[in-house]
Every structure is written in structure tokens, then in C-alpha cells.
Write a protein that holds these residues in place. Structure first.
Motif, PDB file in Angstrom:
ATOM      1  N   GLN A  17      70.774 -12.420  35.880  1.00  0.00           N
ATOM      2  CA  GLN A  17      70.939 -13.128  37.156  1.00  0.00           C
ATOM      3  C   GLN A  17      69.933 -14.263  37.297  1.00  0.00           C
ATOM      4  N   ALA A  18      68.688 -13.998  36.907  1.00  0.00           N
ATOM      5  CA  ALA A  18      67.647 -15.022  37.027  1.00  0.00           C
ATOM      6  C   ALA A  18      67.906 -16.190  36.084  1.00  0.00           C
ATOM      7  N   LEU A  19      68.356 -15.895  34.872  1.00  0.00           N
ATOM      8  CA  LEU A  19      68.641 -16.962  33.906  1.00  0.00           C
ATOM      9  C   LEU A  19      69.851 -17.780  34.348  1.00  0.00           C
ATOM     10  N   GLN A  20      70.862 -17.102  34.846  1.00  0.00           N
ATOM     11  CA  GLN A  20      72.044 -17.833  35.321  1.00  0.00           C
ATOM     12  C   GLN A  20      71.699 -18.713  36.513  1.00  0.00           C
ATOM     13  N   ALA A  21      70.799 -18.243  37.369  1.00  0.00           N
ATOM     14  CA  ALA A  21      70.348 -19.064  38.497  1.00  0.00           C
ATOM     15  C   ALA A  21      69.612 -20.302  38.016  1.00  0.00           C
ATOM     16  N   ALA A  22      69.032 -20.227  36.809  1.00  0.00           N
ATOM     17  CA  ALA A  22      68.348 -21.370  36.206  1.00  0.00           C
ATOM     18  C   ALA A  22      69.285 -22.187  35.314  1.00  0.00           C
ATOM     19  N   GLN A  23      70.591 -21.956  35.447  1.00  0.00           N
ATOM     20  CA  GLN A  23      71.622 -22.697  34.722  1.00  0.00           C
ATOM     21  C   GLN A  23      71.631 -22.411  33.220  1.00  0.00           C
ATOM     22  N   VAL A  24      71.232 -21.194  32.833  1.00  0.00           N
ATOM     23  CA  VAL A  24      71.293 -20.779  31.437  1.00  0.00           C
ATOM     24  C   VAL A  24      72.587 -19.990  31.216  1.00  0.00           C
ATOM     25  N   ASP A  25      73.312 -20.316  30.158  1.00  0.00           N
ATOM     26  CA  ASP A  25      74.547 -19.622  29.796  1.00  0.00           C
ATOM     27  C   ASP A  25      74.173 -18.306  29.111  1.00  0.00           C
ATOM     28  N   VAL A  26      74.521 -17.170  29.723  1.00  0.00           N
ATOM     29  CA  VAL A  26      74.054 -15.865  29.245  1.00  0.00           C
ATOM     30  C   VAL A  26      75.235 -14.992  28.814  1.00  0.00           C
ATOM     31  N   LEU A  27      75.057 -14.341  27.668  1.00  0.00           N
ATOM     32  CA  LEU A  27      75.981 -13.307  27.229  1.00  0.00           C
ATOM     33  C   LEU A  27      75.200 -11.996  27.163  1.00  0.00           C
ATOM     34  N   GLU A  28      75.632 -11.001  27.918  1.00  0.00           N
ATOM     35  CA  GLU A  28      74.969  -9.700  27.875  1.00  0.00           C
ATOM     36  C   GLU A  28      75.495  -8.907  26.678  1.00  0.00           C
ATOM     37  N   LEU A  29      74.573  -8.599  25.762  1.00  0.00           N
ATOM     38  CA  LEU A  29      74.928  -7.841  24.564  1.00  0.00           C
ATOM     39  C   LEU A  29      73.809  -6.813  24.317  1.00  0.00           C
ATOM     40  N   PRO A  30      73.778  -5.736  25.094  1.00  0.00           N
ATOM     41  CA  PRO A  30      72.701  -4.749  24.946  1.00  0.00           C
ATOM     42  C   PRO A  30      72.677  -4.152  23.539  1.00  0.00           C
ATOM     43  N   LEU A  31      71.489  -4.108  22.959  1.00  0.00           N
ATOM     44  CA  LEU A  31      71.338  -3.551  21.613  1.00  0.00           C
ATOM     45  C   LEU A  31      70.697  -2.167  21.629  1.00  0.00           C
ATOM     46  N   LEU A  32      70.335  -1.692  22.814  1.00  0.00           N
ATOM     47  CA  LEU A  32      69.780  -0.352  22.952  1.00  0.00           C
ATOM     48  C   LEU A  32      70.323   0.307  24.206  1.00  0.00           C
ATOM     49  N   GLU A  33      70.512   1.601  24.138  1.00  0.00           N
ATOM     50  CA  GLU A  33      70.743   2.388  25.335  1.00  0.00           C
ATOM     51  C   GLU A  33      69.951   3.682  25.198  1.00  0.00           C
ATOM     52  N   LEU A  34      69.625   4.258  26.324  1.00  0.00           N
ATOM     53  CA  LEU A  34      68.766   5.426  26.330  1.00  0.00           C
ATOM     54  C   LEU A  34      69.520   6.638  26.876  1.00  0.00           C
ATOM     55  N   ALA A  35      69.256   7.787  26.275  1.00  0.00           N
ATOM     56  CA  ALA A  35      69.840   9.051  26.741  1.00  0.00           C
ATOM     57  C   ALA A  35      68.726  10.083  26.820  1.00  0.00           C
ATOM     58  N   PRO A  36      68.646  10.847  27.918  1.00  0.00           N
ATOM     59  CA  PRO A  36      67.543  11.805  28.063  1.00  0.00           C
ATOM     60  C   PRO A  36      67.583  12.889  26.993  1.00  0.00           C
ATOM     61  N   PHE A 156      55.386  13.338  23.893  1.00  0.00           N
ATOM     62  CA  PHE A 156      56.561  13.664  24.702  1.00  0.00           C
ATOM     63  C   PHE A 156      57.716  12.745  24.307  1.00  0.00           C
ATOM     64  N   VAL A 157      58.681  13.236  23.570  1.00  0.00           N
ATOM     65  CA  VAL A 157      59.883  12.458  23.256  1.00  0.00           C
ATOM     66  C   VAL A 157      60.902  12.760  24.353  1.00  0.00           C
ATOM     67  N   LEU A 158      60.988  11.846  25.323  1.00  0.00           N
ATOM     68  CA  LEU A 158      61.738  12.107  26.546  1.00  0.00           C
ATOM     69  C   LEU A 158      63.160  11.558  26.520  1.00  0.00           C
ATOM     70  N   TYR A 159      63.428  10.652  25.598  1.00  0.00           N
ATOM     71  CA  TYR A 159      64.779  10.093  25.507  1.00  0.00           C
ATOM     72  C   TYR A 159      65.046   9.588  24.101  1.00  0.00           C
ATOM     73  N   GLN A 160      66.318   9.428  23.821  1.00  0.00           N
ATOM     74  CA  GLN A 160      66.748   8.916  22.520  1.00  0.00           C
ATOM     75  C   GLN A 160      67.254   7.491  22.683  1.00  0.00           C
ATOM     76  N   ARG A 161      67.080   6.704  21.625  1.00  0.00           N
ATOM     77  CA  ARG A 161      67.506   5.310  21.650  1.00  0.00           C
ATOM     78  C   ARG A 161      68.633   5.130  20.637  1.00  0.00           C
ATOM     79  N   ARG A 162      69.686   4.470  21.061  1.00  0.00           N
ATOM     80  CA  ARG A 162      70.821   4.263  20.161  1.00  0.00           C
ATOM     81  C   ARG A 162      71.474   2.936  20.487  1.00  0.00           C
ATOM     82  N   CYS A 163      72.257   2.453  19.537  1.00  0.00           N
ATOM     83  CA  CYS A 163      73.007   1.230  19.770  1.00  0.00           C
ATOM     84  C   CYS A 163      74.200   1.561  20.666  1.00  0.00           C
TER      85      CYS A 163
END
Length: 259
Positions: A17-36, A156-163
């Protein structure tokens, strides 16, 4: 110029949102997600020892969220940790702790190396106890550095990281667009994100040569430089010391100005 926002979906929206407000063309492509991580006897044993440590290191807002939930599950009230010093990897994590009424030390450089430079760690005795609230695979360098000094580490390994499962779909839907871009910009804040990106584009290796990467911290920059030299790659990168919006916008502007 296109900017790839690779932050986890639950943390990347405000940046988009902040980048788009600054007129930056953004593509959201998350490379990580977290699972407890599932509750276990091993985690319960770690929580039972937590009041004996001198420092708790929280490596992300998610680590704070899952760690505090674990306190409740373990029946350990937060006031039992009143003597503990808290370290947050960055401002977002510090804000997450503040929502629980916890103040923390924050490094100027939001990396493991930056946290290791904090006076709060330098002042500890060699036999001090330090707990890490983290995800699977995260902050191993920092833990090893403190363990080498003789400190007792509670891991403490509290969550897992995956694509994320949707990442290949997003890439496929935007592949032609990326291939047309003579240069695109992307943000990488962890080694796991970098490895996931390499895996995603393995069938289209030339995509990497069009990238200008904003990379968080010296260690990750070193990994990219090693890869670039080993593979004779043509991508460019620049090191960020934090993930503040103004830092990201400044570097995007510099890339856009480069002929």
C-alpha cells in the motif's frame, strides 16, 4: 519499473500500500509463509526453563505472537519474566512486543550481526541463558555465536517456514510480464526467501539476470555475491540495513534513475 514484494502475505500488505501510494508498480509474490509448530513435550520443557534466562530474542512479529501463545499454554504468566531483557530483530517485532507491554532492545542493523552488537548481549556473563523465539531454520548463526561463548541457549522453534503454495501460480500468471521487463526490483529479507526464489525460477534462469535485489544485511548480501560469482550471473543487488519504507523507497528511486 515493477517491484516484487516477497514479504509474507500477513506482513507485506502495508508495504504494498505504501509503495503504491508512492506510485510504485507492485506485484505481491510472497516467498515465505509461516505455520505454527505443534505443541510438544519438548516445547513444554523449554517454557518450564524460561524464567531462568536473562535474555529472550524474538526474531519476528510471528515469533512474538506464537511465543506469547505458548506462555499461556504453558501457564507461565508474563510477569514471571519481569527480570528478562528482550531483544527484537527490528521495529516491527519491537512493536509486536510493545502490544504485550514489553519493551525491547532493537539493533540499528536488523540482522543477526546487528543483534550480536547490542550492549545488552555484550554485558551478559559467559554462562548466561538466552532464549530464542524463532522459526525453523532461522537465526542459527546468532545462536551458534553465543553458544561458542559458553552461553546456555534455549531454542524455541515456534513456527515453520515454507514457500507458499500460490507462489508458482503467481509466477506463472506474471511470467510473460517479468520476461518483458528489462529490469525489475525485488526485496529479499532471508536466505529461505532467496532459496525459494531460485527454486521457483529454475526453469527460467534468465529471469534472475533482470533483477535488482534489495537484500537485508551483510550475510545475505554475501550469499548473493557468492552465487553471482559462482554462476557468472548478471543480476545486481544492494544491501539494506533495515526494512523501513524510506530505505526501500530510496533504493527504488536510485534504481529507476540508473540508465
Amino acid at each position: 519499473m515493477l517491484f516484487l514484494n516477497t514479504r509474507p502475505a500477513d506482513r507485506g500488505g502495508s508495504l504494498t500500500q505504501a509503495l503504491q501510494a508512492a506510485q510504485v508498480d507492485v506485484l505481491e509474490l510472497p516467498l515465505l509463509e509461516l505455520a505454527p509448530a505443534a505443541w510438544s513435550e519438548a516445547l513444554a520443557l523449554l517454557y518450564a526453563q524460561l524464567s531462568a534466562v536473562q535474555v529472550i530474542v524474538a526474531v519476528s512479529p510471528s515469533a512474538v505472537h506464537y511465543g506469547m501463545a505458548g506462555l499461556q499454554r504453558a501457564g507461565l504468566p508474563l510477569h514471571a519474566l519481569a527480570h528478562v531483557q528482550w531483544i527484537a530483530v527490528g521495529e516491527a517485532t519491537a512493536q509486536a512486543l510493545q502490544r504485550y507491554g514489553v519493551s525491547s532492545h532493537v539493533p540499528e542493523v536488523e540482522t543477526s550481526e546487528g543483534m550480536l552488537d547490542l550492549p545488552a548481549l555484550h554485558q551478559l556473563s559467559a554462562s548466561a541463558g538466552v532464549a530464542f523465539w524463532r522459526g525453523e531454520g532461522g537465526r542459527q548463526f546468532m545462536m551458534d555465536s553465543l553458544r561458542a561463548k559458553g552461553m546456555r541457549i534455549l531454542n524455541f522453534v515456534l513456527y515453520q517456514r515454507r514457500c507458499p503454495a500460490q507462489a508458482p501460480e503467481i509466477l506463472a500468471a506474471n511470467l510473460a510480464r517479468l520476461q518483458r521487463e528489462w529490469r525489475y526490483c525485488m526485496l529479499l529479507s532471508s536466505e529461505a526467501s532467496w532459496l525459494n526464489w531460485l527454486s521457483l525460477i529454475s526453469a527460467h534462469p534468465d529471469l534472475l539476470n533482470h533483477a535488482h535485489i534489495l537484500v537485508l544485511g551483510a550475510r545475505l548480501s554475501g550469499l548473493l555475491e557468492h552465487y553471482r560469482q559462482a554462476h557468472h550471473a548478471a543480476f545486481s543487488y544492494i544491501q539494506l540495513n533495515d526494512l523501513r519504507l524510506e530505505s526501500i523507497l530510496k533504493q527504488i528511486a536510485l534504481v529507476q534513475e540508473t540508465p
